[in-house]
Structure formats: C-alpha cells, structure tokens
Write an enzyme that holds these catalytic residues in place. Structure first.
Site, mmCIF file in Angstrom:
data_model
loop_
_atom_site.group_PDB
_atom_site.id
_atom_site.type_symbol
_atom_site.label_atom_id
_atom_site.label_comp_id
_atom_site.label_asym_id
_atom_site.label_seq_id
_atom_site.Cartn_x
_atom_site.Cartn_y
_atom_site.Cartn_z
ATOM 1 N N GLU A 17 0.837 -1.204 0.000
ATOM 2 C CA GLU A 17 0.000 0.000 0.000
ATOM 3 C C GLU A 17 0.873 1.256 0.000
ATOM 4 O O GLU A 17 2.090 1.204 0.146
ATOM 5 C CB GLU A 17 -0.891 0.026 1.255
ATOM 6 C CG GLU A 17 -2.286 -0.556 1.059
ATOM 7 C CD GLU A 17 -3.217 0.401 0.327
ATOM 8 O OE1 GLU A 17 -2.751 1.480 -0.116
ATOM 9 O OE2 GLU A 17 -4.405 0.075 0.194
ATOM 10 N N ARG A 97 -7.754 -0.629 13.191
ATOM 11 C CA ARG A 97 -6.389 -0.361 12.742
ATOM 12 C C ARG A 97 -6.360 0.845 11.824
ATOM 13 O O ARG A 97 -7.387 1.304 11.308
ATOM 14 C CB ARG A 97 -5.793 -1.579 12.017
ATOM 15 C CG ARG A 97 -6.410 -1.882 10.649
ATOM 16 C CD ARG A 97 -5.516 -2.832 9.886
ATOM 17 N NE ARG A 97 -6.060 -3.305 8.618
ATOM 18 C CZ ARG A 97 -5.958 -2.671 7.461
ATOM 19 N NH1 ARG A 97 -5.383 -1.470 7.402
ATOM 20 N NH2 ARG A 97 -6.447 -3.201 6.346
ATOM 21 N N ASN A 99 -5.449 2.811 8.326
ATOM 22 C CA ASN A 99 -5.436 2.510 6.901
ATOM 23 C C ASN A 99 -4.777 3.699 6.185
ATOM 24 O O ASN A 99 -3.850 4.301 6.701
ATOM 25 C CB ASN A 99 -6.837 2.208 6.383
ATOM 26 C CG ASN A 99 -6.812 1.274 5.185
ATOM 27 O OD1 ASN A 99 -6.060 0.297 5.166
ATOM 28 N ND2 ASN A 99 -7.614 1.550 4.176
ATOM 29 N N GLU A 118 -13.926 -5.114 9.156
ATOM 30 C CA GLU A 118 -14.578 -4.244 8.179
ATOM 31 C C GLU A 118 -16.042 -4.001 8.518
ATOM 32 O O GLU A 118 -16.883 -3.819 7.636
ATOM 33 C CB GLU A 118 -14.423 -4.794 6.753
ATOM 34 C CG GLU A 118 -12.966 -4.908 6.325
ATOM 35 C CD GLU A 118 -12.774 -5.332 4.887
ATOM 36 O OE1 GLU A 118 -13.736 -5.203 4.099
ATOM 37 O OE2 GLU A 118 -11.669 -5.768 4.546
ATOM 38 N N ASN A 145 -10.059 5.146 2.835
ATOM 39 C CA ASN A 145 -9.017 4.868 1.852
ATOM 40 C C ASN A 145 -8.536 6.155 1.191
ATOM 41 O O ASN A 145 -8.276 7.139 1.862
ATOM 42 C CB ASN A 145 -9.501 3.816 0.846
ATOM 43 C CG ASN A 145 -8.743 2.516 1.012
ATOM 44 O OD1 ASN A 145 -7.522 2.508 1.147
ATOM 45 N ND2 ASN A 145 -9.454 1.398 1.001
ATOM 46 N N ASP A 193 -9.759 1.961 -4.174
ATOM 47 C CA ASP A 193 -8.863 1.836 -3.031
ATOM 48 C C ASP A 193 -8.092 3.147 -2.870
ATOM 49 O O ASP A 193 -8.656 4.154 -2.486
ATOM 50 C CB ASP A 193 -7.949 0.618 -3.239
ATOM 51 C CG ASP A 193 -7.293 0.140 -1.959
ATOM 52 O OD1 ASP A 193 -6.996 0.973 -1.092
ATOM 53 O OD2 ASP A 193 -7.028 -1.077 -1.836
#
Length: 282
Positions: A17, A97, A99, A118, A145, A193
């Site tokens: 990522e 967490r 992102n 999620e 995101n 994303d």
C-alpha cells in the site's frame, strides 16, 4: 486505453500500500500493512531497504524536519531521523487499525482507520496537526481509503471503499463541506482503493479486485485505464525526479492462488505528471 507497466520491485507483500515519493531522499516509500513493513526503493540505483514498524502500519509520509510520520494501529507516531520512535497521537481502539493517509496542503495528516472485520461504520478520517492535535473529520466510515487534493487545494477527493465511489468535498482552511459523488465504480470493475491527483487535476484510482488503475478528468470523465497482471491493485502515486512515473502497489492477501507478481511494486514510466506532495508539518 492501456499503458506498458514494469515491475519496479518483485515482492510478495501481503497488503502492499501507500506509495509516496520522498523528494528529499530521492526514493519511494511504500508499506506492507499486515507485515508491519516500511519499504524504500531508489529507482536511480535500484537500492531497496526494509524496516519494521512498531505495529500494523496504514501509511507512511515524510516529515518537513526529517524522519517519517506513520499511521499505525493505535494512532499516529513519529520516526525521527536517528531512528527513535515516539507517539504523536495515541488512541488505541480494540479491533481497529490504521489505513490510508495523506498530507494536506497545510501540512496536516488526514489519517484513516477501519475495523479489522470491516464492520460498517467502524472507521474514521481524522485531521492530525504537527503538534498532535486530532479532530475527527468523518465518522461512520467503513474502510477509509484514498484521499487527495486538487492542485489549487480547493477540492478534496475521498474514498470509503464499500461505497464504490470517489467523493469530492469543498476544502478550505482544513475544513471540508458539500460532499458529493465524483465518480462511481460499476459492478464487476472492482472496488476503489487508493488515489492520487495529478498536476492537471485528474484523479487516478486503484481498483481492488479490478486489476487496474483508472484516470478520471476533473469533470469525472473516465479517460484512461491501465491494467496489471494481478487482481488486487491497492494504491498509486507519481514519483521519480520529474514526478512523471506512476508507481502502483498490489496485494496478495486473501487470494487462494496468488498470481506470480501479486504483492509487487509496479511502475508505469511517463504515465503523466504528478503534483509535488507536501511533507507532514510535525
């Protein structure tokens, strides 16, 4: 329309990522969230390095004074140039967490979170200033995101992945208003994303389970598609000395039979022209 890609770094990242060009260091930063790894890649020399983050890491960005800011499982931390670590904003939430994150034109960090399971509405988007002041900008987020700003800083683009949309806000002085759809991802094309905004104000969107990066013009028209030999394309950013090369991260997590290049870092040379990204003011 497709373009030729190259494999910049052949890797097996579980959840690659967050590519980010660090102009001061002359290298690309990217992460493997679930393996808590921060990667660097120097395209000029081919040199690569890997360091382990203290926790699962959702994003890493350069700091104005040197070192890095990390969006971590339990908050936002600072890595100093000498390697020392300290918390800037510590807010652990069980089951949640970090992102994706992005640095705004004013140097603040806009840091996203999500739940590991999620669960709908379990995430947030917060604005963190250089002194550690934190403000929740968006709650009731599921998978926070891609976030990015127009060249003039007046628009902010944002993705909450399950919505299958890229949204746009008016942005002024660290405040966002007037949320509205910018572009939708049709069924069968994957899920949006990460994103980046180029120097022309066009928005490039990585498609998880879509094997592609799409470019949308400032009016929301799809005008370019770049395909890759892996399904889980996670994020994209411009890098290189002229910010003309598009770097693309990918993932292999959750794939029963990952393709050989899943989890690698790709590059599309000469894909366009990126914007210089501000460093975190902390």
């Amino acid at each position: 329309m497709s373009a030729a890609y190259e494999v910049a770094v052949r890797a097996e990242a579980e959840l690659g990522e967050g590519p980010t060009w660090d102009p001061a260091a002359g290298h690309l930063l990217w992460i493997d969230i679930l393996n808590s790894r921060v990667h660097t890649y120097d395209p000029a020399s081919g040199h690569r390095s890997v360091r382990t983050a203290p926790q699962h890491v959702g994003a890493v960005k350069p700091r104005a004074g040197g070192g890095l800011v990390l969006n971590l499982r339990d908050g936002v931390g600072l890595l100093d140039p000498d390697g020392g670590f300290r918390w800037l904003h510590h807010e652990p939430v069980p089951g949640r967490r970090a992102n994706d994150a992005a640095v705004a034109p004013d140097g603040s960090l806009w840091a996203g979170t999500m739940r590991y399971d999620e669960a709908p509405g379990g995430g947030t988007l917060s604005r963190i200033t250089g002194d550690g002041t934190a403000e929740v900008v968006l709650d009731d987020v599921t998978v926070s995101n891609g976030t990015g700003w127009s060249p003039d800083g007046r628009l902010m683009y944002y993705i909450d992945t399950p919505t299958r949309r890229v949204d746009v806000f008016d942005h002024d002085g660290g405040r966002v208003t007037n949320r509205r759809p910018f572009a939708g991802i049709e069924d069968g094309a994957g899920f949006p994303d990460g994103l980046t905004v180029d120097a022309e104000g066009a928005v490039w969107v990585a498609l998880w389970d879509g094997s592609a990066v799409r470019r949308y013009t400032p009016d929301g028209t799809l005008d370019r598609v770049i395909t890759f030999p892996v399904p889980r394309v996670t994020a994209c950013a411009f890098g290189g000395p002229g910010l003309t090369d598009l770097y693309v991260t990918t993932a292999r997590v959750g794939l029963d039979a990952p393709p050989p290049l899943a989890g690698s870092l790709f590059v599309v040379p000469g894909a366009g022209k990126g914007q210089a990204q501000p460093a975190f003011a902390g």
